[in-house]
Design a protein around this motif. Structure first.
Motif, PDB file in Angstrom:
ATOM      1  N   PHE A   1      -4.272  20.939  59.945  1.00 50.33           N
ATOM      2  CA  PHE A   1      -4.676  20.271  58.721  1.00 50.33           C
ATOM      3  C   PHE A   1      -5.012  21.304  57.663  1.00 50.33           C
ATOM      4  CE2 PHE A   1      -8.145  20.428  61.791  1.00 50.33           C
ATOM      5  CZ  PHE A   1      -9.183  21.023  61.097  1.00 50.33           C
ATOM      6  N   LYS A   2      -4.891  20.889  56.426  1.00 44.11           N
ATOM      7  CA  LYS A   2      -5.087  21.780  55.292  1.00 44.11           C
ATOM      8  C   LYS A   2      -6.206  21.236  54.411  1.00 44.11           C
ATOM      9  CE  LYS A   2      -1.502  24.395  56.366  1.00 44.11           C
ATOM     10  NZ  LYS A   2      -1.170  23.784  57.656  1.00 44.11           N
ATOM     11  N   GLY A   3      -6.600  22.021  53.433  1.00 43.42           N
ATOM     12  CA  GLY A   3      -7.650  21.562  52.536  1.00 43.42           C
ATOM     13  C   GLY A   3      -7.762  22.453  51.316  1.00 43.42           C
ATOM     14  N   ILE A   4      -8.456  21.948  50.328  1.00 37.67           N
ATOM     15  CA  ILE A   4      -8.725  22.733  49.116  1.00 37.67           C
ATOM     16  C   ILE A   4     -10.124  22.409  48.624  1.00 37.67           C
ATOM     17  CG2 ILE A   4      -7.682  21.008  47.573  1.00 37.67           C
ATOM     18  CD1 ILE A   4      -6.726  23.459  45.880  1.00 37.67           C
ATOM     19  N   PHE A   5     -10.845  23.456  48.203  1.00 39.65           N
ATOM     20  CA  PHE A   5     -12.227  23.318  47.762  1.00 39.65           C
ATOM     21  C   PHE A   5     -12.397  24.103  46.472  1.00 39.65           C
ATOM     22  CE2 PHE A   5     -11.801  23.296  52.321  1.00 39.65           C
ATOM     23  CZ  PHE A   5     -12.487  22.151  52.712  1.00 39.65           C
ATOM     24  N   GLU A   6     -12.808  23.425  45.410  1.00 37.87           N
ATOM     25  CA  GLU A   6     -12.993  24.065  44.116  1.00 37.87           C
ATOM     26  C   GLU A   6     -14.488  24.128  43.791  1.00 37.87           C
ATOM     27  OE1 GLU A   6     -10.663  22.077  41.188  1.00 37.87           O
ATOM     28  OE2 GLU A   6      -8.743  22.572  42.161  1.00 37.87           O
TER      29      GLU A   6
ATOM     30  N   PRO B   1     -14.046  30.322  35.414  1.00 35.71           N
ATOM     31  CA  PRO B   1     -15.049  29.276  35.634  1.00 35.71           C
ATOM     32  C   PRO B   1     -14.955  28.568  36.977  1.00 35.71           C
ATOM     33  CG  PRO B   1     -13.325  28.476  34.187  1.00 35.71           C
ATOM     34  CD  PRO B   1     -13.046  29.939  34.396  1.00 35.71           C
ATOM     35  N   THR B   2     -13.850  28.784  37.694  1.00 36.51           N
ATOM     36  CA  THR B   2     -13.652  28.083  38.960  1.00 36.51           C
ATOM     37  C   THR B   2     -13.268  29.063  40.053  1.00 36.51           C
ATOM     38  OG1 THR B   2     -12.884  26.112  37.785  1.00 36.51           O
ATOM     39  CG2 THR B   2     -12.380  26.240  40.129  1.00 36.51           C
ATOM     40  N   ALA B   3     -13.876  28.909  41.211  1.00 37.81           N
ATOM     41  CA  ALA B   3     -13.446  29.624  42.419  1.00 37.81           C
ATOM     42  C   ALA B   3     -12.796  28.592  43.334  1.00 37.81           C
ATOM     43  CB  ALA B   3     -14.627  30.284  43.113  1.00 37.81           C
ATOM     44  N   VAL B   4     -11.761  29.011  44.052  1.00 33.32           N
ATOM     45  CA  VAL B   4     -11.012  28.079  44.892  1.00 33.32           C
ATOM     46  C   VAL B   4     -10.831  28.659  46.290  1.00 33.32           C
ATOM     47  CG1 VAL B   4      -8.849  26.803  45.195  1.00 33.32           C
ATOM     48  CG2 VAL B   4      -9.757  27.179  42.893  1.00 33.32           C
TER      49      VAL B   4
END
Length: 310
Positions: free
Chosen positions: A174-179, A215-218
């Motif tokens: 499974f995969k994911g993304i977090f901002e 402004p964003t870390a991912v």
């Protein structure tokens, strides 16, 4: 782990003792488990509760009375822990049934309770539905800690987006993304101090995270590997992925708890350290500067993440 020696009874011994009425059989598991299944004739006092000895005192006020302790089964320390507590409290006639509920079920012994014919897994498996899970509002916390020789600063960050895709199932990967909203960086240990605003502005500046430009870390999750010995109290996955911070992308990995919550949601909890200088955050680092004086900042930052997805 060594334990004190207590007489160990077989299932036949337990049945005979209960039928004769010569001993109090005490199930030491939580009351909700006892309600679902227990040995006929058993009483309940949960060894995990701080009032365990008080509950036993109600069930067996005579400390010379024979007591048999039953719990989950082989490999669980519940009955021996209970026996040690009772011995220290002055109970003189204690026996344990190490086979517990599991041996009863395997032997076909008829249990009582609302789900007496089933046997729950001791550590529920991580089994999400095959779909996309998204961040729930109000259930997020990213805590950070930075340090130098004299002080630790701790604070928070906000997660603006989090998704985990289980459409192919857990075993298929499974995969994911977090901002992470870097503009939300806040210090908590200086609450009420005028220096709080100064520190937060410094963290947001080009000396540290340069949030006006980044402004964003991912974090992009590329692989989640089941962890060895992933019991309910140890991380059950190792998360590997790309962390993009301050315009730099690097692979990181860390242990994490991925758990099914009672309401069908997913809880993610992880804590780890990372070296900020690998992402170009070099202010105060002796790897890059000399004669720093009071401006020393340790390279490693500690992070704790708590997310709930539904």
């Amino acid at each position: 782990m060594t334990t004190e020696n207590f007489p160990e009874l077989t299932l036949k011994d337990v049945r005979l003792a209960v039928e004769s009425g010569g001993a109090a059989l005490i199930d030491v598991l939580p009351p909700e488990h006892f309600e679902r299944r227990h040995i006929p004739g058993a009483l309940n006092a949960c060894v995990y509760q701080v009032v365990f000895l008080d509950e036993v005192a109600k069930l067996a006020p005579d400390k010379s009375m024979p007591i048999i302790l039953a719990g989950a089964g082989a490999g669980s320390m519940d009955v021996h822990t209970a026996a040690q507590k009772l011995r220290r409290a002055g109970y003189a006639n204690i026996s344990v049934f190490p086979g517990g509920i599991e041996e009863c079920a395997e032997a076909g012994y008829v249990l009582e309770g609302s789900a007496a014919r089933t046997l729950d897994q001791p550590f529920p498996a991580f089994a999400p539905e095959p779909r996309l899970y998204k961040l729930t509002s109000g259930d997020t916390a990213i805590l950070w800690t930075g340090r130098n020789h004299n002080i630790s600063h701790h604070g928070t960050l906000s997660v603006s987006k989090a998704e985990m895709d289980f459409t192919q199932g857990v075993r298929s990967g499974f995969k994911g993304i977090f901002e992470i909203d870097m503009t939300s960086i806040a210090d908590k240990n200086l609450e009420g101090d005028p220096l709080k605003d100064v520190l937060e502005a410094h963290l947001a500046s080009d000396d540290f995270f340069f949030v006006s430009l980044f402004p964003t870390a991912v974090f992009t999750l590329t692989e989640a590997t089941p962890a060895a010995e992933g019991t309910a109290t140890r991380p059950n996955y190792v998360m590997t992925g790309q962390l993009s911070l301050r315009g730099v992308g690097k692979t990181i990995f860390f242990p994490a708890h991925l758990r099914m919550l009672d309401d069908g949601k997913i809880g993610l909890h992880a804590n780890f350290d990372f070296d900020r200088t690998d992402w170009g955050v070099i202010y105060g680092s002796a790897r890059f500067f000399r004669h720093l004086g009071m401006h020393v900042v340790y390279d490693h930052i500690s992070v704790e993440i708590r997310l709930v997805l539904a």
